[in-house]
Scaffold this active site. Structure first.
Site, mmCIF file in Angstrom:
data_model
loop_
_atom_site.group_PDB
_atom_site.id
_atom_site.type_symbol
_atom_site.label_atom_id
_atom_site.label_comp_id
_atom_site.label_asym_id
_atom_site.label_seq_id
_atom_site.Cartn_x
_atom_site.Cartn_y
_atom_site.Cartn_z
ATOM 1 N N CYS A 132 0.905 -1.126 -0.003
ATOM 2 C CA CYS A 132 -0.058 -0.014 -0.093
ATOM 3 C C CYS A 132 0.778 1.390 -0.046
ATOM 4 O O CYS A 132 1.822 1.412 -0.709
ATOM 5 C CB CYS A 132 -0.999 -0.032 1.275
ATOM 6 S SG CYS A 132 -2.267 0.917 1.280
ATOM 7 N N THR A 133 0.522 2.229 1.008
ATOM 8 C CA THR A 133 1.189 3.410 0.683
ATOM 9 C C THR A 133 2.634 3.184 1.520
ATOM 10 O O THR A 133 3.249 4.291 1.697
ATOM 11 C CB THR A 133 0.465 4.548 1.480
ATOM 12 O OG1 THR A 133 -0.069 4.206 2.993
ATOM 13 C CG2 THR A 133 -0.825 5.032 0.584
#
Length: 192
Positions: A103-104
């Site tokens: 993800c981030t």
């Protein structure tokens, strides 16, 4: 071989718990490497949705890592300007650790200057941000994960499970990865 999975305040739970499940199953049932949760300091970490976890080690006490799994979540937002975090990631990369993100988490790698000129992905809602952090990144919007040798980035949340199974296949073999997948009964067929 030692695998470290980073946890920090605001880490997205499934970003690290999904890979942890895969990698610990490999360790405990199929002879895979040691897997440790690692945090900045001892004590509880409060994750993005409120889960509280205790890391096995702080960054000061963790054994040398062969692989790092770095989750995303709201906690990554402040890390984009955190030189201590970025320095730690740069040192791990320079030491030869296989650097992976979910993800981030890839945004933090990008902010540290680690993804320049590489293909990478992140959560669909942050693909533009990934490109803004470093215009030389080849942003891959349609890939669940991207393996670029010493860096592997995964898209949002559940893509971390796919990436972790890929790591088992890459670091062990197809048979072991299939056994781990079966053991955790991971056979996605979402109802919607």
């Amino acid at each position: 071989m030692t695998i470290g999975i980073a946890v920090f305040d605001g880490a997205e739970e499934l970003d690290f718990v999904g890979p942890w499940e895969v990698l610990r199953m490999w360790q405990l049932s199929f002879g895979g490497p040691d897997v440790h949760l690692v945090a900045a300091t001892p004590g509880p970490v409060t994750c993005a949705k409120g889960m509280r976890v205790l890391a096995d080690h702080s960054w000061a006490t963790v054994p040398p890592l062969s692989v790092l799994v770095y989750p995303g979540g709201s906690g990554t937002r402040t890390q984009l300007d955190d030189l201590v975090v970025q320095g730690r990631l740069t040192e791990l990369s320079a030491s030869g650790a296989l650097m992976t993100s979910v993800c981030t988490g890839s945004l933090v790698f990008a902010a540290a200057g680690l993804l320049g000129g590489r293909p990478a992905t992140t959560h669909w809602g942050y693909l533009d941000k990934l490109g803004e952090l470093d215009g030389t990144i080849e942003v891959r919007p349609d890939d669940r994960f991207v393996d670029d040798g010493d860096f592997v980035t995964a898209a949002g949340v559940s893509a971390g499970i796919d990436m972790a199974l890929h790591l088992v296949r890459r670091l062990a073999d197809d048979t072991t990865a299939a056994q781990v997948r079966r053991a955790i009964q991971y056979d996605p067929d979402p109802p919607v």
